[in-house]
Write a protein that holds these residues in place. Structure first.
Motif, short mmCIF file in Angstrom:
data_model
loop_
_atom_site.label_atom_id
_atom_site.label_comp_id
_atom_site.label_asym_id
_atom_site.label_seq_id
_atom_site.Cartn_x
_atom_site.Cartn_y
_atom_site.Cartn_z
N LYS A 125 0.85 -1.19 0.00
CA LYS A 125 0.00 0.00 0.00
C LYS A 125 0.88 1.24 0.00
CE LYS A 125 -3.56 -2.35 2.78
NZ LYS A 125 -4.31 -2.32 4.06
N GLU A 126 1.17 1.75 -1.17
CA GLU A 126 2.01 2.94 -1.27
C GLU A 126 1.36 4.16 -0.62
OE1 GLU A 126 4.99 3.05 -2.20
OE2 GLU A 126 5.33 1.21 -3.32
N ASP A 127 0.01 4.17 -0.56
CA ASP A 127 -0.70 5.31 0.02
C ASP A 127 -1.05 5.09 1.50
OD1 ASP A 127 -2.49 3.28 -0.39
OD2 ASP A 127 -4.11 4.58 -1.14
N ALA A 128 -0.44 4.06 2.13
CA ALA A 128 -0.72 3.78 3.54
C ALA A 128 -0.35 4.99 4.41
CB ALA A 128 0.05 2.55 3.99
N THR A 129 -1.07 5.16 5.48
CA THR A 129 -0.80 6.25 6.41
C THR A 129 -0.24 5.75 7.75
OG1 THR A 129 -3.08 6.19 7.21
CG2 THR A 129 -2.57 7.72 5.41
N ALA A 130 -0.01 4.44 7.82
CA ALA A 130 0.54 3.87 9.04
C ALA A 130 1.31 2.59 8.70
CB ALA A 130 -0.56 3.57 10.05
N LEU A 131 2.19 2.20 9.63
CA LEU A 131 2.97 0.97 9.50
C LEU A 131 2.69 0.04 10.67
CD1 LEU A 131 6.60 2.13 8.55
CD2 LEU A 131 5.08 0.71 7.15
N GLU A 132 2.67 -1.25 10.38
CA GLU A 132 2.65 -2.25 11.44
C GLU A 132 3.77 -3.24 11.11
OE1 GLU A 132 -1.00 -4.03 13.28
OE2 GLU A 132 -0.18 -5.85 12.36
N LEU A 133 4.83 -3.21 11.90
CA LEU A 133 5.99 -4.06 11.68
C LEU A 133 6.03 -5.16 12.72
CD1 LEU A 133 8.60 -1.19 11.23
CD2 LEU A 133 7.33 -2.36 9.42
N ARG A 134 6.18 -6.40 12.27
CA ARG A 134 6.30 -7.52 13.20
C ARG A 134 7.67 -8.15 13.00
NH1 ARG A 134 0.27 -10.32 13.32
NH2 ARG A 134 -0.86 -8.38 13.81
N LEU A 135 8.36 -8.38 14.11
CA LEU A 135 9.73 -8.85 14.04
C LEU A 135 9.85 -10.34 14.32
CD1 LEU A 135 11.61 -6.01 15.98
CD2 LEU A 135 10.85 -6.06 13.60
N GLY A 136 10.68 -10.98 13.52
CA GLY A 136 11.05 -12.38 13.75
C GLY A 136 12.56 -12.47 13.75
N LEU A 137 13.13 -13.20 14.69
CA LEU A 137 14.58 -13.31 14.81
C LEU A 137 15.02 -14.74 14.54
CD1 LEU A 137 14.01 -10.59 16.29
CD2 LEU A 137 15.84 -11.23 17.88
N GLU A 138 15.98 -14.91 13.63
CA GLU A 138 16.54 -16.24 13.42
C GLU A 138 17.25 -16.71 14.68
OE1 GLU A 138 19.00 -16.62 10.00
OE2 GLU A 138 17.32 -16.50 8.60
#
Length: 208
Positions: A125-138
């Motif tokens: 979504k290039e026009d998104a107004t927010a981010l939701e980042l979820r982290l995974g660690l090897e």
């Protein structure tokens, strides 16, 4: 957050931790690097397995114990074959096991360098107004969360602090104090960007 871009970041450390060992050749404590090779010693039905490390200065060896006096029948044939062939993935899994390293030597040198693989969940979504980042660690990393976000989103850490102060950035769990700690498995970072002039640039960087 229907207008949010959701992205999963998988973080993989790039430099294996180095145990700090009293080198009997150098006569002082030195960092030891992983050689990428196992040593498998069979004595009848008993097997010992070590991951070989070498002093960064004199190449003296040190053995990181994986199996000690283990019955051959207790090791799966596929695992034994991987040990004997120095399977790179198996070497990596042990070389980055900082908990096991610390149990054997105590002091370990860590490095913050890490690679980040980004996978957009759903559609970009290039026009998104927010981010939701979820982290995974090897594997666990020593890279601080604020440095990770600044590097990958191409913004300054002071900007992240400002977003937090304006209640536009949240971290679950642990809240804002998580920014000053190493990135952790399962953390979710939400950033509201409506009204930010570089919103599109940040969104693009987040999705890779």
């Amino acid at each position: 957050m229907s207008s949010a871009l959701r992205v999963h970041w998988t973080i993989a450390p790039e430099i294996a931790p180095r145990p700090l060992i009293n080198c009997n050749r150098c006569g002082c404590v030195k960092a030891y690097r992983c050689s990428g090779k196992f040593r498998v010693n069979a004595n009848g039905k008993r097997i010992d397995v070590w991951l070989i490390y070498r002093c960064v200065d004199c190449d003296n060896s040190w053995n990181f114990g994986i199996f000690e006096r283990c019955n051959r029948r207790d090791i799966a044939p596929a695992l034994l074959a991987a040990l004997e062939s120095n399977d790179p993935a198996l070497v990596r899994s042990h070389a980055f096991d900082i908990v096991a390293l610390r149990k054997q030597v105590g002091r370990v040198e860590e490095f913050p360098d890490a690679a980040v693989r980004k996978q957009v969940i759903g559609e970009m979504k290039e026009d998104a107004t927010a981010l939701e980042l979820r982290l995974g660690l090897e594997t666990p990393v020593s890279l601080r969360l604020d440095r990770l976000l600044a590097n990958e989103l191409r913004i300054s850490r002071s900007r992240l602090q400002a977003l937090d102060e304006r209640k536009l950035l949240t971290v679950e769990p642990d809240g804002a104090k998580a920014l000053r700690k190493p990135a952790r498995e399962g953390a979710t970072i939400r950033i509201h960007l409506a009204g930010e002039p570089d919103r599109r640039t940040i969104i693009s960087a987040a999705g890779g």
